[in-house]
Design a protein around this motif. Structure first.
Motif, PDB file in Angstrom:
ATOM      1  N   ILE A  12       0.838  -1.202   0.000  1.00  0.00           N
ATOM      2  CA  ILE A  12       0.000   0.000   0.000  1.00  0.00           C
ATOM      3  C   ILE A  12       0.872   1.251   0.000  1.00  0.00           C
ATOM      4  CG2 ILE A  12      -1.574   1.349   1.442  1.00  0.00           C
ATOM      5  CD1 ILE A  12      -2.930  -1.301   2.218  1.00  0.00           C
ATOM      6  N   LEU A  13       1.935   1.254   0.817  1.00  0.00           N
ATOM      7  CA  LEU A  13       2.856   2.396   0.819  1.00  0.00           C
ATOM      8  C   LEU A  13       3.499   2.590  -0.549  1.00  0.00           C
ATOM      9  CD1 LEU A  13       4.709   2.031   4.257  1.00  0.00           C
ATOM     10  CD2 LEU A  13       2.986   3.730   3.632  1.00  0.00           C
ATOM     11  N   SER A  14       3.815   1.483  -1.215  1.00  0.00           N
ATOM     12  CA  SER A  14       4.515   1.573  -2.501  1.00  0.00           C
ATOM     13  C   SER A  14       3.663   2.187  -3.594  1.00  0.00           C
ATOM     14  CB  SER A  14       4.979   0.181  -2.946  1.00  0.00           C
ATOM     15  OG  SER A  14       3.922  -0.583  -3.501  1.00  0.00           O
ATOM     16  N   MET A  15       2.365   2.288  -3.394  1.00  0.00           N
ATOM     17  CA  MET A  15       1.478   2.794  -4.432  1.00  0.00           C
ATOM     18  C   MET A  15       1.404   4.315  -4.454  1.00  0.00           C
ATOM     19  SD  MET A  15      -1.523  -0.077  -4.187  1.00  0.00           S
ATOM     20  CE  MET A  15      -2.322   0.367  -5.727  1.00  0.00           C
ATOM     21  N   GLY A  16       2.090   4.973  -3.505  1.00  0.00           N
ATOM     22  CA  GLY A  16       2.154   6.418  -3.538  1.00  0.00           C
ATOM     23  C   GLY A  16       0.918   7.092  -2.973  1.00  0.00           C
ATOM     24  N   PRO A  17       0.733   8.366  -3.271  1.00  0.00           N
ATOM     25  CA  PRO A  17      -0.350   9.134  -2.649  1.00  0.00           C
ATOM     26  C   PRO A  17      -1.736   8.817  -3.187  1.00  0.00           C
ATOM     27  CG  PRO A  17       0.857  10.513  -4.189  1.00  0.00           C
ATOM     28  CD  PRO A  17       1.608   9.220  -4.094  1.00  0.00           C
ATOM     29  N   PRO A  56      -2.074   6.167   2.102  1.00  0.00           N
ATOM     30  CA  PRO A  56      -1.336   6.707   3.261  1.00  0.00           C
ATOM     31  C   PRO A  56      -0.155   7.585   2.887  1.00  0.00           C
ATOM     32  CG  PRO A  56      -1.907   4.410   3.641  1.00  0.00           C
ATOM     33  CD  PRO A  56      -2.300   4.714   2.229  1.00  0.00           C
ATOM     34  N   TRP A  57       0.477   7.320   1.743  1.00  0.00           N
ATOM     35  CA  TRP A  57       1.635   8.128   1.369  1.00  0.00           C
ATOM     36  C   TRP A  57       1.277   9.601   1.209  1.00  0.00           C
ATOM     37  CZ3 TRP A  57       6.481   6.456   1.636  1.00  0.00           C
ATOM     38  CH2 TRP A  57       7.490   7.279   1.120  1.00  0.00           C
ATOM     39  N   HIS A  58       0.024   9.873   0.936  1.00  0.00           N
ATOM     40  CA  HIS A  58      -0.435  11.260   0.813  1.00  0.00           C
ATOM     41  C   HIS A  58      -0.196  12.021   2.115  1.00  0.00           C
ATOM     42  CE1 HIS A  58      -2.890  14.599  -0.616  1.00  0.00           C
ATOM     43  NE2 HIS A  58      -3.529  14.571   0.537  1.00  0.00           N
ATOM     44  N   LEU A  59      -0.215  11.304   3.236  1.00  0.00           N
ATOM     45  CA  LEU A  59      -0.036  11.940   4.548  1.00  0.00           C
ATOM     46  C   LEU A  59       1.405  11.919   5.018  1.00  0.00           C
ATOM     47  CD1 LEU A  59      -3.167  10.437   6.384  1.00  0.00           C
ATOM     48  CD2 LEU A  59      -2.950  12.704   5.334  1.00  0.00           C
ATOM     49  N   ILE A  60       2.135  10.855   4.708  1.00  0.00           N
ATOM     50  CA  ILE A  60       3.480  10.706   5.274  1.00  0.00           C
ATOM     51  C   ILE A  60       4.588  11.054   4.283  1.00  0.00           C
ATOM     52  CG2 ILE A  60       2.645   8.908   6.821  1.00  0.00           C
ATOM     53  CD1 ILE A  60       4.022   6.843   5.062  1.00  0.00           C
ATOM     54  N   LEU A  78      12.434   9.502  -0.367  1.00  0.00           N
ATOM     55  CA  LEU A  78      12.330   8.109  -0.788  1.00  0.00           C
ATOM     56  C   LEU A  78      11.485   7.989  -2.047  1.00  0.00           C
ATOM     57  CD1 LEU A  78      11.634   6.305   2.624  1.00  0.00           C
ATOM     58  CD2 LEU A  78      13.770   6.333   1.355  1.00  0.00           C
ATOM     59  N   LEU A  79      11.828   7.005  -2.868  1.00  0.00           N
ATOM     60  CA  LEU A  79      10.967   6.609  -3.977  1.00  0.00           C
ATOM     61  C   LEU A  79       9.986   5.575  -3.436  1.00  0.00           C
ATOM     62  CD1 LEU A  79      13.523   6.192  -6.900  1.00  0.00           C
ATOM     63  CD2 LEU A  79      11.835   7.987  -6.645  1.00  0.00           C
ATOM     64  N   GLU A  80       8.725   5.969  -3.318  1.00  0.00           N
ATOM     65  CA  GLU A  80       7.767   5.080  -2.655  1.00  0.00           C
ATOM     66  C   GLU A  80       7.595   3.753  -3.382  1.00  0.00           C
ATOM     67  OE1 GLU A  80       5.221   8.438  -4.565  1.00  0.00           O
ATOM     68  OE2 GLU A  80       7.227   8.174  -3.740  1.00  0.00           O
ATOM     69  N   THR A  81       7.829   3.739  -4.699  1.00  0.00           N
ATOM     70  CA  THR A  81       7.718   2.487  -5.446  1.00  0.00           C
ATOM     71  C   THR A  81       8.616   1.396  -4.864  1.00  0.00           C
ATOM     72  OG1 THR A  81       8.126   1.459  -7.591  1.00  0.00           O
ATOM     73  CG2 THR A  81       9.439   3.381  -7.085  1.00  0.00           C
TER      74      THR A  81
END
Length: 606
Positions: free
Chosen positions: A366-371, A385-389, A398-401
């Motif tokens: 889920i984190l790897s999918m970005g915002p 979740p990446w939209h928040l963190i 970091l590259l979330e991928t």
């Protein structure tokens, strides 16, 4: 956290290295007792597969170039070569002005990978940086698979077959093969499984001094191999620990009490060893505070597609355009494996370790999918979740991928546990092994493609450049950049006898806070890059000429060198108009000598 094992007796405690009489055996004897022929066979198989993946490059070390690496292979070879050069000349490897002259490059703030470049400096000096580069990639694939096999076979399952399957996936998963084109820092991950094991050991071992020293040295080594993988896997391990202890909260505080002394000692050791390099990285010359990226999350389709460099990718190549680039296929598990892992999660749900691995795997994916969830790069409007963190310190660079790579050992755990369970239950062994084959065979890697790299101009190979180089720089036309860094190889093959402006590296932007790829582009560098791209000669007015002269003064230019290049005639005409000098051909390059031009040479009083 208890030792990762499904047996009643912790394997880690059972193999303490002491005889029944209490006498310590020599480490050689302990190694012999703990290493079997099966282990040797597994290791040889892993090594053979690693060599197979990179065999095209091994067979053409002189002129071969991994075609999917873009300019990254050139960059990495330069990092390895300049580190060896610095050490052989008793210079600090942390920074250099050999590229991006005269400002230089903060190598600690780049992926210089001192954990490889420094110990392998003799290899680089004797055989060249390409050998070091390919050796690092091969050892990374092999070592990562073997390290996870060791952890699984000693502390998770008793079946060597089950452990080998788990280690095989961890070392040769699609993302590992993808990064093997260009990113040794995301291939040399063999310290991470041992580091995780050591962290677990802290929670129950009473030898806190020994364990703290070992953990501190491991963290230090991993910092030298790659800080970003360390951070990603630390976050994933933290998620796993939270999930694991949430199911048995009474075990949490005893584990913390057991680990705190050793963990504190480990932090102190790692900080003491890396304090100066880390200070240089974050506060030294040409440092930056963050690296801003565009959207770099995994598209949802990438979870189900087959990787391009695999049997499945060859047979079913559709839809493989959702990766950032060919070196960042960080998911690409293929739909059969995803379905099989989903089944394994349900089948093993009552196992606490498998349950924790399944939940953590879902979290990191889920984190790897970005915002935002995207389907074929089309946004769905569904926030993640990446939209928040993603804007928090450390996360912002970091590259979330790449968080998808943290799922590899978690999938490996499920495959190992499931295989052992199936082999113990004969009725389920055949369906499991068939499902395993269907899931993994399409992911079988194919050899990475290699092309012939362009030859270095004779001007550099025959040493003619030495007649012109002094204390300034050689300006290549156009300047080296992230899109074409070939000049860095010419410099390396000339034993770093001259500096070059421009380059391919990470450095500060105009505000000295946000990192960018390459230098802040000066007007003349931008002009020449545009001419190379379009083939059109611009109008050179007095303002353009004055800016160019200012840039040449800034670069302490001694000569301008134009090799055989795309749109060479347009570039030659542009430089001729700027300098009012047609230049001359020397060997196989066109050359403009500006060493004695008062309007170009910097004022010695400044």
């Amino acid at each position: 956290m208890p030792v990762l094992t499904t047996t009643a007796e912790p394997i880690l405690e059972r193999r303490s290295g002491s005889t029944p009489g209490g006498t310590k055996r020599r480490w050689v004897e302990r190694l012999r007792d703990n290493w079997s022929r099966t282990d040797s066979a597994v290791a040889l198989a892993f090594l053979g597969l690693a060599v197979f993946v990179l065999n095209h490059q091994w067979r053409n070390l002189g002129n071969g170039y991994l075609s999917k690496s873009g300019q990254d292979q050139t960059m990495w070879e330069w990092f390895f070569a300049v580190a060896a050069h610095s050490l052989s000349n008793f210079e600090s490897p942390l920074g250099t002005d050999l590229q991006n002259f005269p400002l230089g490059v903060n190598l600690m703030a780049n992926t210089a990978m001192f954990g490889v470049s420094i110990p392998l400096a003799p290899v680089t000096l004797m055989f060249g940086p390409t050998v070091t580069y390919v050796l690092a990639l091969t050892a990374g694939l092999f070592g990562t698979a073997l390290a996870w096999y060791w952890v699984f076979s000693r502390h998770l399952v008793e079946s060597r077959t089950a452990a080998a399957i788990g280690g095989l996936f961890c070392g040769f998963a699609p993302s590992m093969i993808s990064h093997a084109n260009a990113h040794p820092n995301f291939v040399c991950l063999f310290v991470l499984p041992l580091l995780v094991l050591q962290m677990i050991r802290l929670t129950h071992s009473g030898k806190w001094i020994r364990d703290g020293i070992v953990l501190g040295l491991m963290v230090t080594l991993q910092i030298g191999l790659g800080e970003e993988p360390l951070l990603i896997f630390a976050i994933a391990f933290g998620i796993f620990a939270v999930v694991y202890y949430f199911q048995r909260r009474d075990e949490f505080m005893p584990a913390v009490r057991n680990a705190r002394k050793a963990f504190g000692l480990a932090v102190a050791i790692a900080v003491a060893i890396t304090a100066i390099p880390l200070w240089w990285q974050f506060f030294g010359p040409q440092s930056y505070h963050l690296l801003s990226h565009d959207k770099t999350g995994n598209d949802s389709l990438s979870l189900f597609q087959f990787p391009s460099q695999s049997i499945g990718g060859i047979l079913w190549p559709h839809g493989q355009d959702v990766a950032i680039n060919p070196t960042e296929e960080n998911a690409y598990f293929g739909w059969p494996l995803l379905a099989f892992v989903g089944f394994a999660s349900i089948w093993l749900w009552r196992n606490r370790i498998a349950r924790s691995a399944s939940i953590t795997m879902a979290g990191v994916l889920i984190l790897s999918m970005g915002p935002e969830i995207t389907v074929g790069w089309v946004g769905t409007g569904i926030p993640m979740p990446w939209h928040l963190i993603g804007k928090l310190p450390l996360f912002e660079s970091l590259l979330e991928t790449r968080f998808a790579m943290a799922a590899l050992p978690l999938i490996g755990i499920l495959l190992a546990l499931g295989t052992e369970r199936a082999l113990r239950r004969r009725a389920s062994s055949v369906p499991w092994l068939v499902g395993l084959a269907v899931a993994l065979l399409p992911l079988t890697p194919t050899p990475l493609p290699v092309v012939e790299r362009p030859a270095t101009p004779e001007f550099f190979t025959d040493g003619t450049w030495q007649n012109y180089a002094g204390h300034g720089s050689i300006v290549t036309v156009p300047l080296p950049k992230a899109q074409d860094a070939a000049a860095l190889r010419w410099q390396s093959e000339s034993d770093f006898g001259f500096a070059v402006p421009g380059g391919y590296f990470l450095g500060p932007g105009t505000d000295d806070k946000t990192g960018i790829y390459g230098p802040v582009e000066r007007p003349t560098a931008r002009l020449l890059s545009q001419v190379q791209k379009t083939g059109r000669v611009p109008i050179i007015d007095d303002k353009t000429r004055a800016a160019a002269i200012a840039d040449l003064r800034f670069w302490h230019a001694e000569i301008l060198v134009l090799p055989e290049e795309k749109n060479q005639e347009a570039l030659k005409a542009t430089v001729t108009q700027i300098l009012g000098d047609p230049g001359r051909q020397v060997d196989d390059v066109w050359l403009w000598d500006v060493r004695y031009r008062a309007d170009v040479q910097p004022d010695p009083r400044t």
